[in-house]
Motif scaffolding. Structure first.
Motif, PDB file in Angstrom:
ATOM      1  N   ARG A 196       0.830  -1.212   0.000  1.00  0.00           N
ATOM      2  CA  ARG A 196       0.000   0.000   0.000  1.00  0.00           C
ATOM      3  C   ARG A 196       0.864   1.260   0.000  1.00  0.00           C
ATOM      4  O   ARG A 196       0.529   2.255  -0.654  1.00  0.00           O
ATOM      5  N   TRP A 197       1.978   1.233   0.723  1.00  0.00           N
ATOM      6  CA  TRP A 197       2.875   2.398   0.741  1.00  0.00           C
ATOM      7  C   TRP A 197       3.477   2.631  -0.642  1.00  0.00           C
ATOM      8  O   TRP A 197       3.546   3.763  -1.123  1.00  0.00           O
ATOM      9  N   LEU A 198       3.921   1.566  -1.276  1.00  0.00           N
ATOM     10  CA  LEU A 198       4.516   1.692  -2.609  1.00  0.00           C
ATOM     11  C   LEU A 198       3.496   2.200  -3.623  1.00  0.00           C
ATOM     12  O   LEU A 198       3.825   3.022  -4.495  1.00  0.00           O
ATOM     13  N   ARG A 199       2.269   1.733  -3.516  1.00  0.00           N
ATOM     14  CA  ARG A 199       1.226   2.200  -4.437  1.00  0.00           C
ATOM     15  C   ARG A 199       0.960   3.694  -4.244  1.00  0.00           C
ATOM     16  O   ARG A 199       0.737   4.418  -5.209  1.00  0.00           O
TER      17      ARG A 199
ATOM     18  N   ASP B  24      17.714  -0.687  -1.757  1.00  0.00           N
ATOM     19  CA  ASP B  24      17.439  -1.544  -2.919  1.00  0.00           C
ATOM     20  C   ASP B  24      15.986  -1.392  -3.355  1.00  0.00           C
ATOM     21  O   ASP B  24      15.684  -1.277  -4.552  1.00  0.00           O
ATOM     22  N   LEU B  25      15.108  -1.420  -2.379  1.00  0.00           N
ATOM     23  CA  LEU B  25      13.679  -1.346  -2.662  1.00  0.00           C
ATOM     24  C   LEU B  25      13.308  -0.007  -3.298  1.00  0.00           C
ATOM     25  O   LEU B  25      12.520   0.051  -4.257  1.00  0.00           O
ATOM     26  N   LEU B  26      13.868   1.077  -2.770  1.00  0.00           N
ATOM     27  CA  LEU B  26      13.585   2.394  -3.345  1.00  0.00           C
ATOM     28  C   LEU B  26      14.104   2.515  -4.769  1.00  0.00           C
ATOM     29  O   LEU B  26      13.424   3.054  -5.648  1.00  0.00           O
ATOM     30  N   ARG B  27      15.324   2.009  -4.997  1.00  0.00           N
ATOM     31  CA  ARG B  27      15.883   2.087  -6.351  1.00  0.00           C
ATOM     32  C   ARG B  27      15.032   1.309  -7.336  1.00  0.00           C
ATOM     33  O   ARG B  27      14.786   1.763  -8.462  1.00  0.00           O
ATOM     34  N   ALA B  28      14.599   0.124  -6.939  1.00  0.00           N
ATOM     35  CA  ALA B  28      13.741  -0.684  -7.819  1.00  0.00           C
ATOM     36  C   ALA B  28      12.417   0.023  -8.081  1.00  0.00           C
ATOM     37  O   ALA B  28      11.920   0.043  -9.217  1.00  0.00           O
ATOM     38  N   PHE B  29      11.867   0.611  -7.039  1.00  0.00           N
ATOM     39  CA  PHE B  29      10.583   1.306  -7.176  1.00  0.00           C
ATOM     40  C   PHE B  29      10.690   2.482  -8.139  1.00  0.00           C
ATOM     41  O   PHE B  29       9.892   2.611  -9.081  1.00  0.00           O
ATOM     42  N   PHE B  30      11.675   3.350  -7.922  1.00  0.00           N
ATOM     43  CA  PHE B  30      11.817   4.505  -8.806  1.00  0.00           C
ATOM     44  C   PHE B  30      12.203   4.085 -10.215  1.00  0.00           C
ATOM     45  O   PHE B  30      11.814   4.728 -11.196  1.00  0.00           O
TER      46      PHE B  30
END
Length: 212
Positions: free
Chosen positions: A94-97, A156-162
């Protein structure tokens, strides 16, 4: 004295409300119209005069930066709220969305923010620190619960998300990213140990003899 205090406080309260209306309107206008969206359109959507807008934000850059900071702060607050969610993986999802909406607004301001958010700037440090802390708190909770693999970091998660957000630049890109986010998050789920062990130790099936 009380009357005088009320009179001095009221304009300040109105000013705060006007500022919030302008920021919310700017988010919607820049999200839809991009960096060329006019400040007059922002003022009209906020229901304030253009003079009121300029009193709070003398330049377009000032308004863009304020919107950007507000979005980062709201994502940080959302992470705090989601810490109490029952499913830690769903909380992270939900945060990523919600982060997709942040990127959509940022894309609408990217030309003006390009210098302000460059690596090493104060604004870049502010956003990176806040977002890393926010996503890290949700990721740690999911890992601690044994619901997500432990070999991924908040960075890692932020880089993948952006990366997913900025690889898509066509109309309707948000829907594509949201779909990919579901696949990505599901792929990070920890494999149940029992199932993994069962797959590794299950005896091979005996070959079936065919009747001649």
């Amino acid at each position: 004295m009380d009357d005088q205090t009320d009179q001095t406080r009221k304009p300040r309260a109105d000013a705060v409300r006007n500022r919030e209306r302008v920021l919310e309107a700017a988010k919607l206008v820049f999200n839809a119209g991009g960096p060329e969206a006019s400040l007059e359109a922002v003022a009209k959507r906020a229901g304030v005069g253009i003079g009121t807008l300029y009193r709070h934000f003398p330049t377009r850059e000032d308004l863009f930066e304020a919107v950007y900071r507000r979005e980062v702060e709201q994502l940080s607050e959302l992470a705090e709220q989601l810490k109490s969610a029952k499913d830690p993986v769903d909380a992270l999802r939900r945060w990523l969305r919600s982060g997709v909406e942040f990127v959509a607004t940022k894309k609408g301001m990217v030309a003006t923010l390009a210098l302000a958010v460059q690596s090493g700037s104060e604004l870049h440090a502010f956003s990176f620190e806040r977002l890393t802390k926010a996503i890290g708190s949700l990721l740690d909770r999911a890992i601690t619960a044994g619901a997500m693999r432990a070999d991924i970091s908040p960075e890692d998660l932020l880089r993948a998300f952006f990366g997913m957000c900025y690889m898509h630049d066509q109309p309707g890109w948000q829907a594509s990213v949201l779909r990919m986010l579901d696949v990505f998050v599901d792929g990070l789920r920890a494999q149940p140990a029992a199932k993994t062990k069962a797959r590794r130790t299950a005896p091979a099936k005996a070959p079936v003899k065919r009747k001649r």
